[in-house]
Design a protein around this motif. Structure first.
Motif, PDB file in Angstrom:
ATOM      1  N   LEU A  27       3.202  -3.828  -2.260  1.00  0.00           N
ATOM      2  CA  LEU A  27       3.145  -3.462  -0.847  1.00  0.00           C
ATOM      3  C   LEU A  27       3.602  -2.024  -0.629  1.00  0.00           C
ATOM      4  O   LEU A  27       2.882  -1.213  -0.037  1.00  0.00           O
ATOM      5  N   VAL A  28       4.774  -1.703  -1.129  1.00  0.00           N
ATOM      6  CA  VAL A  28       5.324  -0.356  -0.953  1.00  0.00           C
ATOM      7  C   VAL A  28       4.468   0.667  -1.704  1.00  0.00           C
ATOM      8  O   VAL A  28       4.159   1.743  -1.178  1.00  0.00           O
ATOM      9  N   GLY A  29       4.079   0.332  -2.922  1.00  0.00           N
ATOM     10  CA  GLY A  29       3.276   1.255  -3.717  1.00  0.00           C
ATOM     11  C   GLY A  29       1.931   1.549  -3.082  1.00  0.00           C
ATOM     12  O   GLY A  29       1.499   2.704  -3.013  1.00  0.00           O
ATOM     13  N   CYS A  30       1.263   0.493  -2.628  1.00  0.00           N
ATOM     14  CA  CYS A  30      -0.049   0.684  -1.985  1.00  0.00           C
ATOM     15  C   CYS A  30       0.071   1.581  -0.756  1.00  0.00           C
ATOM     16  O   CYS A  30      -0.703   2.527  -0.589  1.00  0.00           O
ATOM     17  N   LEU A  31       1.038   1.265   0.086  1.00  0.00           N
ATOM     18  CA  LEU A  31       1.198   2.050   1.307  1.00  0.00           C
ATOM     19  C   LEU A  31       1.604   3.489   1.005  1.00  0.00           C
ATOM     20  O   LEU A  31       1.062   4.429   1.595  1.00  0.00           O
ATOM     21  N   ALA A  32       2.540   3.677   0.106  1.00  0.00           N
ATOM     22  CA  ALA A  32       3.011   5.028  -0.199  1.00  0.00           C
ATOM     23  C   ALA A  32       1.902   5.883  -0.802  1.00  0.00           C
ATOM     24  O   ALA A  32       1.690   7.032  -0.390  1.00  0.00           O
ATOM     25  N   ILE A  33       1.195   5.333  -1.769  1.00  0.00           N
ATOM     26  CA  ILE A  33       0.130   6.106  -2.427  1.00  0.00           C
ATOM     27  C   ILE A  33      -1.013   6.367  -1.449  1.00  0.00           C
ATOM     28  O   ILE A  33      -1.493   7.509  -1.338  1.00  0.00           O
ATOM     29  N   SER A  34      -1.433   5.346  -0.744  1.00  0.00           N
ATOM     30  CA  SER A  34      -2.544   5.503   0.202  1.00  0.00           C
ATOM     31  C   SER A  34      -2.204   6.510   1.291  1.00  0.00           C
ATOM     32  O   SER A  34      -3.004   7.407   1.589  1.00  0.00           O
ATOM     33  N   PHE A  49     -11.126   4.352   3.349  1.00  0.00           N
ATOM     34  CA  PHE A  49     -11.254   3.196   2.465  1.00  0.00           C
ATOM     35  C   PHE A  49     -11.007   3.561   1.008  1.00  0.00           C
ATOM     36  O   PHE A  49     -10.273   2.867   0.304  1.00  0.00           O
ATOM     37  N   HIS A  50     -11.626   4.641   0.552  1.00  0.00           N
ATOM     38  CA  HIS A  50     -11.488   5.022  -0.857  1.00  0.00           C
ATOM     39  C   HIS A  50     -10.044   5.360  -1.219  1.00  0.00           C
ATOM     40  O   HIS A  50      -9.593   5.065  -2.312  1.00  0.00           O
ATOM     41  N   TRP A  51      -9.285   5.983  -0.295  1.00  0.00           N
ATOM     42  CA  TRP A  51      -7.873   6.292  -0.582  1.00  0.00           C
ATOM     43  C   TRP A  51      -7.034   5.013  -0.588  1.00  0.00           C
ATOM     44  O   TRP A  51      -6.125   4.864  -1.405  1.00  0.00           O
ATOM     45  N   ASN A  52      -7.351   4.098   0.325  1.00  0.00           N
ATOM     46  CA  ASN A  52      -6.644   2.816   0.342  1.00  0.00           C
ATOM     47  C   ASN A  52      -6.927   2.014  -0.929  1.00  0.00           C
ATOM     48  O   ASN A  52      -6.017   1.429  -1.527  1.00  0.00           O
ATOM     49  N   LEU A  53      -8.190   2.006  -1.352  1.00  0.00           N
ATOM     50  CA  LEU A  53      -8.559   1.304  -2.576  1.00  0.00           C
ATOM     51  C   LEU A  53      -7.861   1.923  -3.789  1.00  0.00           C
ATOM     52  O   LEU A  53      -7.336   1.211  -4.643  1.00  0.00           O
ATOM     53  N   LEU A  54      -7.838   3.232  -3.848  1.00  0.00           N
ATOM     54  CA  LEU A  54      -7.161   3.916  -4.949  1.00  0.00           C
ATOM     55  C   LEU A  54      -5.664   3.600  -4.945  1.00  0.00           C
ATOM     56  O   LEU A  54      -5.056   3.403  -6.009  1.00  0.00           O
ATOM     57  N   GLY A  55      -5.070   3.495  -3.761  1.00  0.00           N
ATOM     58  CA  GLY A  55      -3.654   3.133  -3.665  1.00  0.00           C
ATOM     59  C   GLY A  55      -3.384   1.736  -4.197  1.00  0.00           C
ATOM     60  O   GLY A  55      -2.411   1.500  -4.909  1.00  0.00           O
ATOM     61  N   VAL A  56      -4.268   0.792  -3.880  1.00  0.00           N
ATOM     62  CA  VAL A  56      -4.128  -0.582  -4.368  1.00  0.00           C
ATOM     63  C   VAL A  56      -4.267  -0.619  -5.885  1.00  0.00           C
ATOM     64  O   VAL A  56      -3.464  -1.253  -6.587  1.00  0.00           O
ATOM     65  N   ILE A  57      -5.279   0.070  -6.412  1.00  0.00           N
ATOM     66  CA  ILE A  57      -5.499   0.078  -7.858  1.00  0.00           C
ATOM     67  C   ILE A  57      -4.319   0.726  -8.578  1.00  0.00           C
ATOM     68  O   ILE A  57      -3.813   0.189  -9.573  1.00  0.00           O
ATOM     69  N   ALA A  58      -3.865   1.866  -8.077  1.00  0.00           N
ATOM     70  CA  ALA A  58      -2.747   2.572  -8.724  1.00  0.00           C
ATOM     71  C   ALA A  58      -1.472   1.731  -8.693  1.00  0.00           C
ATOM     72  O   ALA A  58      -0.751   1.640  -9.703  1.00  0.00           O
ATOM     73  N   ALA A  59      -1.191   1.108  -7.564  1.00  0.00           N
ATOM     74  CA  ALA A  59       0.011   0.267  -7.467  1.00  0.00           C
ATOM     75  C   ALA A  59      -0.100  -0.928  -8.412  1.00  0.00           C
ATOM     76  O   ALA A  59       0.888  -1.305  -9.061  1.00  0.00           O
ATOM     77  N   GLY A  60      -1.285  -1.511  -8.504  1.00  0.00           N
ATOM     78  CA  GLY A  60      -1.491  -2.640  -9.427  1.00  0.00           C
ATOM     79  C   GLY A  60      -1.277  -2.237 -10.871  1.00  0.00           C
ATOM     80  O   GLY A  60      -0.646  -2.962 -11.650  1.00  0.00           O
ATOM     81  N   VAL A  61      -1.772  -1.078 -11.243  1.00  0.00           N
ATOM     82  CA  VAL A  61      -1.585  -0.585 -12.614  1.00  0.00           C
ATOM     83  C   VAL A  61      -0.107  -0.325 -12.891  1.00  0.00           C
ATOM     84  O   VAL A  61       0.402  -0.691 -13.961  1.00  0.00           O
ATOM     85  N   VAL A  62       0.587   0.265 -11.946  1.00  0.00           N
ATOM     86  CA  VAL A  62       2.017   0.551 -12.128  1.00  0.00           C
ATOM     87  C   VAL A  62       2.810  -0.749 -12.294  1.00  0.00           C
ATOM     88  O   VAL A  62       3.661  -0.862 -13.181  1.00  0.00           O
TER      89      VAL A  62
END
Length: 168
Positions: A27-34, A49-62
């Motif tokens: 939650l925090v990672g997705c919001l912070a990155i996005s 959308f693309h920045w939000n999607l990238l935030g979700v993917i990056a947070a998931g990888v982390v």
């Protein structure tokens, strides 16, 4: 993999902590990155959308990398054991039709793999308080015990090795 006895209360407590930590980190990672990406690279159309999607993917990888890094930490012992047990049981269950046929023919490796599967399933279901299908497992265990008696084999889950599955 060998079955080990683990403290159910400690497992449940640590699993709940790991789940909550993962949810919060995502939650925090997705919001912070996005939000950081949106602030750095705004889009006039208002679609991020693309920045939000990238935030979700990056947070998931982390989160996945952190779970992998701390997998062998003492706090994660029970949780990682159950993850490994579930993976082992899935490998066996995917080959279960072939294992059953081989067990009927007296293949000792098939019998041992099925013994491990039933013992591991019993342990897993007791840890997760999933006792609804325990009666079905008792029936399957009785059938396996009958086969072991027929072929005069003593089955021990501790004798199981993952390499036994390669022939099936």
């Amino acid at each position: 993999m060998q079955l080990i006895n683990i403290n159910k209360a400690r497992y449940r407590k640590h699993l709940n902590i790991v789940i909550v930590a993962c949810i919060l980190a995502l939650l925090v990672g997705c919001l912070a990155i996005s939000q950081s990406l949106i602030a750095l690279f705004p889009d006039e159309s208002g679609s991020h959308f693309h920045w939000n999607l990238l935030g979700v993917i990056a947070a998931g990888v982390v989160v996945a990398l952190l779970l992998n890094k701390f997998r062998y930490h003492d706090f994660m012992t029970e949780v990682a054991y159950v993850w490994d047990l579930k993976q082992s049981l899935n490998k066996i269950n995917r080959k279960m039709p072939k294992l059953k046929l081989a067990a009927q023919a007296g293949n000792i490796d098939a019998l041992v793999a099925m013994e491990f599967c039933y013992a591991g399933s019993r342990q897993l279901w007791q840890l997760d308080d999933n006792t609804l299908v325990m009666d079905e497992l008792v029936v399957k265990q009785a059938e396996l015990d009958a086969l072991a008696e027929k072929y005069k084999v003593t089955l021990r889950a501790a004798d199981y090795e993952q390499t036994m599955l390669q022939q099936f």
